[in-house]
Design a protein around this motif. Structure first.
Motif, PDB file in Angstrom:
ATOM      1  N   TYR A 211      35.432 -39.715 -27.323  1.00  0.00           N
ATOM      2  CA  TYR A 211      35.189 -40.574 -28.491  1.00  0.00           C
ATOM      3  C   TYR A 211      36.046 -40.131 -29.668  1.00  0.00           C
ATOM      4  CZ  TYR A 211      32.515 -36.682 -30.431  1.00  0.00           C
ATOM      5  OH  TYR A 211      32.159 -35.460 -30.919  1.00  0.00           O
ATOM      6  N   ARG A 212      36.084 -40.944 -30.700  1.00  0.00           N
ATOM      7  CA  ARG A 212      36.825 -40.591 -31.912  1.00  0.00           C
ATOM      8  C   ARG A 212      35.859 -40.060 -32.964  1.00  0.00           C
ATOM      9  NH1 ARG A 212      42.008 -42.127 -31.162  1.00  0.00           N
ATOM     10  NH2 ARG A 212      42.243 -43.635 -29.477  1.00  0.00           N
ATOM     11  N   VAL A 213      36.274 -39.010 -33.670  1.00  0.00           N
ATOM     12  CA  VAL A 213      35.431 -38.385 -34.690  1.00  0.00           C
ATOM     13  C   VAL A 213      35.233 -39.380 -35.837  1.00  0.00           C
ATOM     14  CG1 VAL A 213      35.303 -36.462 -36.344  1.00  0.00           C
ATOM     15  CG2 VAL A 213      36.306 -36.102 -34.083  1.00  0.00           C
ATOM     16  N   PRO A 214      33.974 -39.688 -36.189  1.00  0.00           N
ATOM     17  CA  PRO A 214      33.725 -40.703 -37.224  1.00  0.00           C
ATOM     18  C   PRO A 214      34.338 -40.360 -38.581  1.00  0.00           C
ATOM     19  CG  PRO A 214      31.674 -40.047 -36.134  1.00  0.00           C
ATOM     20  CD  PRO A 214      32.733 -39.124 -35.648  1.00  0.00           C
ATOM     21  N   GLU A 215      34.453 -39.045 -38.874  1.00  0.00           N
ATOM     22  CA  GLU A 215      34.981 -38.607 -40.168  1.00  0.00           C
ATOM     23  C   GLU A 215      36.492 -38.749 -40.265  1.00  0.00           C
ATOM     24  OE1 GLU A 215      32.996 -36.690 -38.269  1.00  0.00           O
ATOM     25  OE2 GLU A 215      31.119 -36.871 -39.377  1.00  0.00           O
ATOM     26  N   SER A 216      37.130 -39.143 -39.189  1.00  0.00           N
ATOM     27  CA  SER A 216      38.582 -39.179 -39.202  1.00  0.00           C
ATOM     28  C   SER A 216      39.081 -40.519 -38.647  1.00  0.00           C
ATOM     29  CB  SER A 216      39.115 -38.020 -38.354  1.00  0.00           C
ATOM     30  OG  SER A 216      40.138 -38.438 -37.506  1.00  0.00           O
ATOM     31  N   ASP A 217      40.334 -40.848 -38.929  1.00  0.00           N
ATOM     32  CA  ASP A 217      40.877 -42.120 -38.433  1.00  0.00           C
ATOM     33  C   ASP A 217      41.259 -42.003 -36.962  1.00  0.00           C
ATOM     34  OD1 ASP A 217      40.797 -42.603 -41.131  1.00  0.00           O
ATOM     35  OD2 ASP A 217      42.918 -42.075 -41.404  1.00  0.00           O
ATOM     36  N   SER A 218      41.703 -40.789 -36.591  1.00  0.00           N
ATOM     37  CA  SER A 218      42.339 -40.707 -35.279  1.00  0.00           C
ATOM     38  C   SER A 218      41.863 -39.555 -34.409  1.00  0.00           C
ATOM     39  CB  SER A 218      43.849 -40.591 -35.472  1.00  0.00           C
ATOM     40  OG  SER A 218      44.113 -39.453 -36.268  1.00  0.00           O
ATOM     41  N   ALA A 219      41.157 -38.570 -34.993  1.00  0.00           N
ATOM     42  CA  ALA A 219      40.795 -37.374 -34.209  1.00  0.00           C
ATOM     43  C   ALA A 219      39.913 -37.761 -33.027  1.00  0.00           C
ATOM     44  CB  ALA A 219      40.077 -36.361 -35.085  1.00  0.00           C
ATOM     45  N   ARG A 220      40.193 -37.141 -31.886  1.00  0.00           N
ATOM     46  CA  ARG A 220      39.512 -37.548 -30.654  1.00  0.00           C
ATOM     47  C   ARG A 220      38.947 -36.337 -29.921  1.00  0.00           C
ATOM     48  NH1 ARG A 220      42.747 -41.249 -26.303  1.00  0.00           N
ATOM     49  NH2 ARG A 220      41.187 -41.292 -24.636  1.00  0.00           N
ATOM     50  N   VAL A 221      37.750 -36.494 -29.383  1.00  0.00           N
ATOM     51  CA  VAL A 221      37.069 -35.422 -28.658  1.00  0.00           C
ATOM     52  C   VAL A 221      36.979 -35.823 -27.186  1.00  0.00           C
ATOM     53  CG1 VAL A 221      34.897 -34.150 -28.404  1.00  0.00           C
ATOM     54  CG2 VAL A 221      35.712 -34.794 -30.692  1.00  0.00           C
ATOM     55  N   LEU A 222      37.385 -34.896 -26.322  1.00  0.00           N
ATOM     56  CA  LEU A 222      37.303 -35.171 -24.884  1.00  0.00           C
ATOM     57  C   LEU A 222      36.641 -34.002 -24.169  1.00  0.00           C
ATOM     58  CD1 LEU A 222      38.149 -36.954 -22.403  1.00  0.00           C
ATOM     59  CD2 LEU A 222      40.200 -35.546 -22.290  1.00  0.00           C
ATOM     60  N   ASN A 223      35.526 -34.296 -23.507  1.00  0.00           N
ATOM     61  CA  ASN A 223      34.937 -33.312 -22.610  1.00  0.00           C
ATOM     62  C   ASN A 223      35.414 -33.659 -21.203  1.00  0.00           C
ATOM     63  OD1 ASN A 223      32.760 -32.362 -20.620  1.00  0.00           O
ATOM     64  ND2 ASN A 223      32.241 -31.256 -22.477  1.00  0.00           N
ATOM     65  N   LEU A 224      35.915 -32.642 -20.514  1.00  0.00           N
ATOM     66  CA  LEU A 224      36.556 -32.912 -19.225  1.00  0.00           C
ATOM     67  C   LEU A 224      35.582 -33.082 -18.055  1.00  0.00           C
ATOM     68  CD1 LEU A 224      39.605 -30.576 -19.692  1.00  0.00           C
ATOM     69  CD2 LEU A 224      39.751 -33.010 -19.255  1.00  0.00           C
ATOM     70  N   GLY A 225      34.285 -32.960 -18.335  1.00  0.00           N
ATOM     71  CA  GLY A 225      33.317 -33.159 -17.256  1.00  0.00           C
ATOM     72  C   GLY A 225      33.473 -32.131 -16.157  1.00  0.00           C
ATOM     73  N   SER A 226      33.120 -32.503 -14.948  1.00  0.00           N
ATOM     74  CA  SER A 226      33.203 -31.558 -13.833  1.00  0.00           C
ATOM     75  C   SER A 226      33.850 -32.234 -12.630  1.00  0.00           C
ATOM     76  CB  SER A 226      31.788 -31.106 -13.463  1.00  0.00           C
ATOM     77  OG  SER A 226      31.765 -30.632 -12.132  1.00  0.00           O
ATOM     78  N   TRP A 227      34.597 -31.439 -11.880  1.00  0.00           N
ATOM     79  CA  TRP A 227      35.219 -31.971 -10.655  1.00  0.00           C
ATOM     80  C   TRP A 227      34.173 -32.292  -9.606  1.00  0.00           C
ATOM     81  CZ3 TRP A 227      40.620 -30.959  -8.429  1.00  0.00           C
ATOM     82  CH2 TRP A 227      41.588 -31.144  -9.440  1.00  0.00           C
ATOM     83  N   HIS A 228      32.932 -31.792  -9.786  1.00  0.00           N
ATOM     84  CA  HIS A 228      31.872 -32.144  -8.845  1.00  0.00           C
ATOM     85  C   HIS A 228      31.510 -33.625  -8.985  1.00  0.00           C
ATOM     86  CE1 HIS A 228      30.362 -27.800  -7.983  1.00  0.00           C
ATOM     87  NE2 HIS A 228      31.599 -28.011  -7.619  1.00  0.00           N
ATOM     88  N   ASP A 229      31.765 -34.183 -10.187  1.00  0.00           N
ATOM     89  CA  ASP A 229      31.579 -35.625 -10.369  1.00  0.00           C
ATOM     90  C   ASP A 229      32.829 -36.374  -9.905  1.00  0.00           C
ATOM     91  OD1 ASP A 229      28.998 -35.259 -11.345  1.00  0.00           O
ATOM     92  OD2 ASP A 229      29.769 -34.850 -13.356  1.00  0.00           O
ATOM     93  N   HIS A 230      33.973 -36.026 -10.485  1.00  0.00           N
ATOM     94  CA  HIS A 230      35.253 -36.518  -9.971  1.00  0.00           C
ATOM     95  C   HIS A 230      36.395 -35.691 -10.549  1.00  0.00           C
ATOM     96  CE1 HIS A 230      36.120 -38.744 -13.755  1.00  0.00           C
ATOM     97  NE2 HIS A 230      34.827 -38.847 -13.785  1.00  0.00           N
ATOM     98  N   PRO A 231      37.465 -35.497  -9.753  1.00  0.00           N
ATOM     99  CA  PRO A 231      38.593 -34.698 -10.203  1.00  0.00           C
ATOM    100  C   PRO A 231      39.244 -35.325 -11.444  1.00  0.00           C
ATOM    101  CG  PRO A 231      38.717 -35.027  -7.847  1.00  0.00           C
ATOM    102  CD  PRO A 231      37.634 -35.918  -8.348  1.00  0.00           C
ATOM    103  N   ARG A 232      39.625 -34.452 -12.354  1.00  0.00           N
ATOM    104  CA  ARG A 232      40.177 -34.961 -13.596  1.00  0.00           C
ATOM    105  C   ARG A 232      41.192 -33.970 -14.164  1.00  0.00           C
ATOM    106  NH1 ARG A 232      37.093 -37.702 -18.208  1.00  0.00           N
ATOM    107  NH2 ARG A 232      35.276 -37.377 -16.940  1.00  0.00           N
TER     108      ARG A 232
END
Ligand SMILES: [Mn+2]
Length: 247
Positions: A211-232
């Motif tokens: 998602y994008r940080v609400p306090e900013s125009d462009s900053a983005r947060v990405l959690n990479l999850g787990s490969w047990h769900d799907h490889p990424r």
């Protein structure tokens, strides 16, 4: 060379035979042979258990280490963040392989982006039990003792730790994916105030979160999850962030 930084997290490899291990090897080979790559960031819990430089692990995952060595030999800058399943990485991945090892959050200026990277095990301020364990595992005595323990004991201890941690990860996920994402959001908001970033990448909490940080125009947060769900594998180039190139 144009920026091409890849990010991997929470593969939780238990053996070299499992499909995700083969998928990872295939990915490394493709990076080596067909693509230009400048950086590789390993965000922790790549292995379901890795302690220091024990021969047990070096031997068990030798094919993966060989691929990492090859990438490093090509001039790829490799950063490895300790997770709660892979510990004391400096003894092997640092001193032996020459990778950059991180035990907490790191900031990187890549291309025209400011990037914050961390495993994510320090995101939940209410997880006091783990915070104590994390502190304990980094005290000089334990750091001295752990690499010197017999392999069989380390494996036994690691299985226990791994199970406890998996129970936490499962517990927080079971409460609800929204609660888990809220932990990430609150942490990222605090981190952004502390030091603004364009991208914040983490793992540890096994949920999809982008998602994008609400306090900013462009900053983005990405959690990479787990490969047990799907490889990424995420990619950052001068053009921006691609959350998964393994789709
Ligand atoms: Mn973790």
């Amino acid at each position: 060379m144009a920026l091409k930084a890849y990010f991997l997290s929470d593969i939780h490899l238990k053996s070299i035979e499992e499909p995700n291990a083969q998928r990872l090897l295939e990915f490394f080979r493709s990076l080596r042979s067909t693509e230009e790559i400048t950086h590789l960031f390993l965000l922790g819990d790549i292995f379901d258990l890795w302690i220091a430089d024990h021969f047990y692990f070096v031997n068990k995952f030798s094919e993966i280490i060989l691929e990492l060595r090859r990438l490093h030999a090509l001039g790829v800058e490799i950063h490895y963040f300790e997770g709660n399943h892979d510990l004391y990485l400096d003894r092997f991945f640092g001193k032996e392989l020459g990778f950059h090892i991180h035990v907490g959050p790191g900031y990187f200026h890549l291309g025209h982006f400011q990037i914050r990277i961390e495993h994510g095990d320090q995101m939940d301020p209410h997880d006091l039990g783990y915070r104590f364990l994390r502190w304990l595992l980094r005290t000089p005595v334990i750091k001295w003792v752990a690499p010197r323990l017999p392999s069989r004991f380390v494996v036994w201890l690691g299985e226990k730790m791994s199970k406890t941690s998996r129970e936490y990860t499962t517990a927080i996920k079971t409460i609800s994916a929204e609660r888990a994402i809220e932990v990430i959001r609150l942490h990222a908001a605090r981190a952004f105030v502390e030091r603004p970033f364009d991208f914040f990448l983490c793992g540890h909490i096994h949920v999809d979160c982008d998602y994008r940080v609400p306090e900013s125009d462009s900053a983005r947060v990405l959690n990479l999850g787990s490969w047990h769900d799907h490889p990424r594998a995420a990619l950052i180039t001068d053009e921006g962030l691609t959350p998964n190139v393994l789709n």
